[in-house]
Design a protein around this motif. Structure first.
Motif, PDB file in Angstrom:
ATOM      1  N   PHE A 117      17.684 -34.606  10.306  1.00 48.50           N
ATOM      2  CA  PHE A 117      17.017 -33.991   9.861  1.00 48.50           C
ATOM      3  C   PHE A 117      15.525 -33.700  10.155  1.00 48.50           C
ATOM      4  CE2 PHE A 117      15.085 -32.758   6.272  1.00 48.50           C
ATOM      5  CZ  PHE A 117      15.742 -31.959   5.397  1.00 48.50           C
ATOM      6  N   GLU A 118      15.031 -33.158  10.599  1.00 53.57           N
ATOM      7  CA  GLU A 118      13.330 -33.957  11.367  1.00 53.57           C
ATOM      8  C   GLU A 118      13.976 -32.486  12.411  1.00 53.57           C
ATOM      9  OE1 GLU A 118       9.384 -35.311  13.127  1.00 53.57           O
ATOM     10  OE2 GLU A 118      11.253 -37.148  12.339  1.00 53.57           O
ATOM     11  N   VAL A 119      14.903 -33.203  13.263  1.00 55.67           N
ATOM     12  CA  VAL A 119      15.075 -32.024  14.411  1.00 55.67           C
ATOM     13  C   VAL A 119      15.912 -30.917  13.936  1.00 55.67           C
ATOM     14  CG1 VAL A 119      15.785 -31.914  16.571  1.00 55.67           C
ATOM     15  CG2 VAL A 119      14.764 -34.562  16.117  1.00 55.67           C
ATOM     16  N   THR A 120      16.807 -30.858  13.761  1.00 58.66           N
ATOM     17  CA  THR A 120      17.688 -29.782  12.870  1.00 58.66           C
ATOM     18  C   THR A 120      16.993 -28.707  11.721  1.00 58.66           C
ATOM     19  OG1 THR A 120      19.255 -31.063  12.743  1.00 58.66           O
ATOM     20  CG2 THR A 120      19.965 -29.082  11.402  1.00 58.66           C
ATOM     21  N   GLU A 121      15.831 -29.350  11.604  1.00 60.97           N
ATOM     22  CA  GLU A 121      14.404 -28.416  10.194  1.00 60.97           C
ATOM     23  C   GLU A 121      13.858 -27.342  11.697  1.00 60.97           C
ATOM     24  OE1 GLU A 121      12.279 -28.662   6.708  1.00 60.97           O
ATOM     25  OE2 GLU A 121      12.713 -30.022   7.056  1.00 60.97           O
ATOM     26  N   ALA A 122      13.059 -28.413  12.234  1.00 60.29           N
ATOM     27  CA  ALA A 122      12.243 -28.165  12.902  1.00 60.29           C
ATOM     28  C   ALA A 122      12.900 -27.065  13.468  1.00 60.29           C
ATOM     29  CB  ALA A 122      11.818 -28.758  13.849  1.00 60.29           C
ATOM     30  N   THR A 123      14.406 -26.821  14.406  1.00 57.80           N
ATOM     31  CA  THR A 123      14.850 -25.947  15.440  1.00 57.80           C
ATOM     32  C   THR A 123      14.717 -24.442  14.595  1.00 57.80           C
ATOM     33  OG1 THR A 123      16.040 -28.284  16.619  1.00 57.80           O
ATOM     34  CG2 THR A 123      16.892 -26.105  16.252  1.00 57.80           C
ATOM     35  N   LEU A 124      15.686 -24.993  13.291  1.00 60.14           N
ATOM     36  CA  LEU A 124      15.950 -23.541  12.460  1.00 60.14           C
ATOM     37  C   LEU A 124      14.877 -22.917  11.910  1.00 60.14           C
ATOM     38  CD1 LEU A 124      18.848 -25.530  10.318  1.00 60.14           C
ATOM     39  CD2 LEU A 124      19.306 -23.722  11.828  1.00 60.14           C
ATOM     40  N   ARG A 125      14.099 -23.640  11.874  1.00 57.93           N
ATOM     41  CA  ARG A 125      12.839 -22.375  11.464  1.00 57.93           C
ATOM     42  C   ARG A 125      12.074 -22.122  12.479  1.00 57.93           C
ATOM     43  NH1 ARG A 125       9.610 -24.288   7.415  1.00 57.93           N
ATOM     44  NH2 ARG A 125      10.244 -25.895   5.818  1.00 57.93           N
TER      45      ARG A 125
END
Length: 339
Positions: free
Chosen positions: A192-200
């Protein structure tokens, strides 16, 4: 194509109950898949295989578009009909993979950067002339010890945004794919943390590059436990985490989100998509852009007898397309698999 045309194509890609067939495997990847069923990797076999898929009766019922490899976009059926014409007649939008692959990122052990921006403007112009209506660029983000780094995420987001801007300049809808790999032992929270940072990072860059979000599609990886995790999250947990992550990071203006299967089994990928679409109204359609999870049953059957099993292999593809089309509307049930 005007901005309104880009929006219309993007909306057609995520029309209700429809998704994208990904058949854009590189020479190496299709070679591995052919080897698994005992088929020689040559141009004739690649053409015959893609013809079998693209001429599936009723393909356009649940498939809105197909991502092709450069070779496939230029090929024709055995009777000489260009694949692009076959797709257009079936109501399936032709798409094209335009990146040249993920390569080791200098100075960043274990991380990759996707290449292919050099000469892209000219290639896009040619692809548009050949009939491509949308394109795809895949970035790869790996979860591991002390990775991904912000440098890797930012560099890939910047490349995706430059690609997307060039696509829209060429009247082609960009599909942006920042895949967070399933490989590893990480849990759902880290995913979740990595995916959110990537999308942002991605949407910050798309904004900076003046990309029209209403005329663009996100191809996303699901928020999912690592393939080697000891205690993997269930279908409901994956669905809730993925939707929450998208709500946190993806602007409502975006035309739609399609998911990659990323190593999931056929039915697992379908079940996850269905569970997400049962969570209520969302700002964007959630659909699919599966490769192996749509093709695998067809390839296995076709590989047993490439001349005699065409119709049976096409039935397998039509079935998986229908299952995922239902999942895109939150109407899938495992009991339908037997039918």
């Amino acid at each position: 194509m005007s901005s309104s045309d880009l929006v219309a194509v993007a909306q057609a890609m995520v029309a209700e109950g429809k998704g994208i067939l990904a058949i854009d495997e590189s020479m190496g990847t299709i070679g591995k898949r052919f080897k698994s069923v005992g088929i020689e990797n040559n141009e004739d076999n690649r053409r015959a295989y893609r013809e079998m898929l693209l001429t599936t009766p009723g393909l356009g019922d649940h498939i809105s578009g197909a991502i092709l490899f450069d070779e496939t976009l230029r090929q024709s059926t055995a009777d000489g009909t260009p694949f692009v014409q076959v797709m257009q007649d079936a109501g399936v939008l032709p798409g094209i993979k335009v990146d040249t692959g993920a390569h080791p990122m200098a100075g960043h052990s274990g991380e990759k950067i996707t290449e292919g921006l050099d000469g892209l403007r000219g290639r896009l112009e040619e692809y548009r002339g050949l009939g491509a209506r949308f394109a795809k660029w895949r970035a790869v983000i790996t979860i591991g010890e002390n990775i991904p780094t912000a440098s890797c995420v930012d560099a890939n987001a910047h490349a995706l945004a430059r690609y997307a801007a060039l696509c829209q300049e060429a009247d082609i809808v960009p599909m942006v794919e920042p895949e967070v790999l399933m490989d590893g032992t990480h849990g759902l929270d880290e995913s979740f943390e990595v995916t959110e940072a990537t999308l942002r990072a991605l949407f910050n860059q798309l904004y900076d590059h003046n990309v029209l979000l209403e005329g663009a599609i996100l191809k996303a990886s699901m928020v999912i436990s690592g393939s080697d995790a000891e205690d993997r999250a269930g279908v409901g947990e994956v669905a809730e985490a993925t939707v929450q992550c998208l709500l946190n990071a993806v602007p409502a203006a975006l035309a739609g989100v399609v998911f990659l299967s990323g190593g999931q089994s056929d039915q697992e990928a379908t079940a996850h998509l269905d569970a997400m679409n049962r969570l209520g109204d969302l700002p964007w359609p959630l659909s699919f852009s599966y490769g192996r999870a749509l093709q695998a049953p067809s390839l296995a059957l076709w590989g047993e007898n490439v001349s005699a099993n065409v119709a049976a292999a096409q039935n397998k593809l039509a079935h998986r397309a229908r299952m995922n089309g239902l999942a895109a509307m939150g109407q899938y049930d495992t009991s339908l698999e037997a039918a």
